[in-house]
Enzyme design. Sequence first.
Site, PDB file in Angstrom:
ATOM      1  CD1 TRP A 149       1.810  -0.356  -3.322  1.00 57.38           C
ATOM      2  CD2 TRP A 149       3.768   0.685  -3.647  1.00 57.38           C
ATOM      3  NE1 TRP A 149       1.944  -0.120  -4.668  1.00 57.38           N
ATOM      4  CE2 TRP A 149       3.132   0.514  -4.893  1.00 57.38           C
ATOM      5  CE3 TRP A 149       5.008   1.320  -3.602  1.00 57.38           C
ATOM      6  CZ2 TRP A 149       3.705   0.950  -6.089  1.00 57.38           C
ATOM      7  CZ3 TRP A 149       5.569   1.760  -4.788  1.00 57.38           C
ATOM      8  CH2 TRP A 149       4.932   1.575  -6.018  1.00 57.38           C
ATOM      9  CG  ASP A 200       6.160   6.104  -0.691  1.00 60.01           C
ATOM     10  OD1 ASP A 200       5.774   7.069  -1.376  1.00 60.01           O
ATOM     11  OD2 ASP A 200       6.004   4.914  -1.056  1.00 60.01           O
ATOM     12  CE  LYS A 250      -1.005   7.155  -5.386  1.00 58.50           C
ATOM     13  NZ  LYS A 250       0.166   6.455  -5.961  1.00 58.50           N
TER      14      LYS A 250
HETATM   15  N1  PLA Z   1       4.119   4.602  -2.870  1.00 60.84           N
HETATM   16  C1  PLA Z   1       2.948   4.111  -2.428  1.00 60.84           C
HETATM   17  C2  PLA Z   1       2.764   3.919  -0.967  1.00 60.84           C
HETATM   18  C3  PLA Z   1       1.938   3.785  -3.337  1.00 60.84           C
HETATM   19  O1  PLA Z   1       0.797   3.297  -2.874  1.00 60.84           O
HETATM   20  C4  PLA Z   1       2.144   3.967  -4.719  1.00 60.84           C
HETATM   21  C5  PLA Z   1       1.107   3.604  -5.721  1.00 60.84           C
HETATM   22  C6  PLA Z   1       3.384   4.509  -5.110  1.00 60.84           C
HETATM   23  C7  PLA Z   1       4.343   4.816  -4.170  1.00 60.84           C
HETATM   24  C8  PLA Z   1       3.758   4.752  -6.538  1.00 60.84           C
HETATM   25  O2  PLA Z   1       2.943   5.549  -7.250  1.00 60.84           O
HETATM   26  P1  PLA Z   1       3.424   6.264  -8.590  1.00 60.84           P
HETATM   27  O3  PLA Z   1       4.603   5.548  -9.097  1.00 60.84           O
HETATM   28  O4  PLA Z   1       2.266   6.201  -9.490  1.00 60.84           O
HETATM   29  O5  PLA Z   1       3.732   7.646  -8.190  1.00 60.84           O
HETATM   30  N2  PLA Z   1       0.235   2.566  -5.385  1.00 60.84           N
HETATM   31  C9  PLA Z   1      -0.932   2.225  -6.210  1.00 60.84           C
HETATM   32  C10 PLA Z   1      -0.577   1.908  -7.640  1.00 60.84           C
HETATM   33  C11 PLA Z   1      -1.918   3.381  -6.236  1.00 60.84           C
HETATM   34  C12 PLA Z   1       0.485   0.862  -7.846  1.00 60.84           C
HETATM   35  O6  PLA Z   1       0.487  -0.191  -7.213  1.00 60.84           O
HETATM   36  O7  PLA Z   1       1.340   1.134  -8.736  1.00 60.84           O
HETATM   37  C13 PLA Z   1      -1.629   1.038  -5.523  1.00 60.84           C
HETATM   38  O8  PLA Z   1      -2.676   0.615  -6.017  1.00 60.84           O
HETATM   39  O9  PLA Z   1      -1.144   0.575  -4.481  1.00 60.84           O
END
Ligand code: PLA
Length: 461
Positions: A191, A272, A308
């Site tokens: 991510w 995570d 999510k």
């Molecule tokens: N960890 C991972 C692997 C994630 O994909 C995301 C969110 C988070 C943590 C953090 O989410 P939160 O802070 O809302 O609890 N990833 C998203 C959103 C869904 C983003 O980028 O913020 C994504 O589109 O990858």
Amino acid sequence: MFLRPAAQDLLRRTADIGVLRTTASNLRGARSAVVSTTSTCTPSPRRGFADAASATAVGNTSHWAHFNMAPPDPIIGLNEAYNKDDSPDKVNVGVGAYRCDQGAPYVLPVVREAEKAIIAEGMDHEYSGIAGDPDFVNLALKFVYGDDCAALREKRVAGVQTLSGTGGLRVFGETLATFGHKHIYVPNPTWGNHIPIFTNAGLEVRKYRYYDNDTCSLDFSNLIDDMRAMPEGSCILLHACAHNPTGMDPTVDQWKDISDVALERNLLPFFDSAYQGFASGDARKDAAAVRMFVEEGHNIAVVQSFSKNFGLYGQRVGALSVVAAEPDEASRVLSQLKVHIRPSYSNPPRHGARIVTKILADPEKTNDFVDQCMGMAKRIDGMRYELRQALEGLGSSRSWDHVTSQIGMFAYSGLTKDQVVALREKHHIYCTLDGRISMAGVTSNNVEYIARAIHDVTGGK
Ligand code: PLA
């Protein structure tokens, strides 16, 4: 038109990030925004702040004139670009936010029920403690570690409520840095936000091999090799399930091997868990890797996001927990987590945590949640098959098997950066530059359109 250096810089930066800017009118918008902002500044010479002063050109009098334009966020920034696009065909498959088959945001019915009950109780709005709501924390920990977890029973897990997953990652990153960790290993790819989160927490971010782009599968032997080469005691970030962005998780046997090597190297596994429920569809099963590591005797750390699976994106509900060797150690760890939280945001918000608490405290509501989460996962799965079928139906010579073999919210499509840009500019479809498509935004209405667009930008190859 005369533009100040800062304004010119802004325009240049806006042009540089052209991949997110689809029309010239955006640029015109940026230009007028700049002029109107700067023209309202009252010139007044500043004193002190030598660096800032020398960074601004003579005649520039605003305190902010030396601020250059930062690029938009590679994920959340897509929403802004999408919102500006006035094509009726536009599709947002950027951010991982679940949409129902009509393309609208979805609130789980069990969440609505819990909200009604909370309002009816007329709760107050006092501050939470620094560590958040203890009932929420206890339930969140049971949700991930399981009701029968020995470490929970033995009271050797330190847990705090966090500002969703992101906040938990940051707090733990800072805590690691305070206690002597210089680096953290994250999968390649991961991510995108992991990298700035841990860098800003004061850690050097190192990568371990995770995914083989040629075979569209887990690069398992290299993953293990890279783990073996990690300095003893290193922290290794693992995605608990539904790896973002690749949708490729280790099998149970592979998790076991990862656990063994982590024990050999005395690594600190840090999970995570942002998609519990989106991998198998069953939120309880999706915690299998976390539970295995605890059983194997690791003192792991876990960050949970309820964005999510509970659809509570904007409520910022999360938890951070650390499994310690014994209760006293857990108390000391907890005290240090609080030391990081207090000057950061003091204490976490209450409403979303109350919703999760209402649901997880009630077995019937928990079952409803599991079913409704399963419903989301199944719809996404269905879309994977439809997208693959549509692509194959168009006669693409490339294999699209990975679209259905991957799991979770995303399809790691294999599209190149240029193809992603073409998708945006020609077809108004917004996905991240690494070719990640949020399957949660694919619907019965747009799946054919998306397939045709992908077929077009790949030339069917
Ligand atoms: N960890 C991972 C692997 C994630 O994909 C995301 C969110 C988070 C943590 C953090 O989410 P939160 O802070 O809302 O609890 N990833 C998203 C959103 C869904 C983003 O980028 O913020 C994504 O589109 O990858």
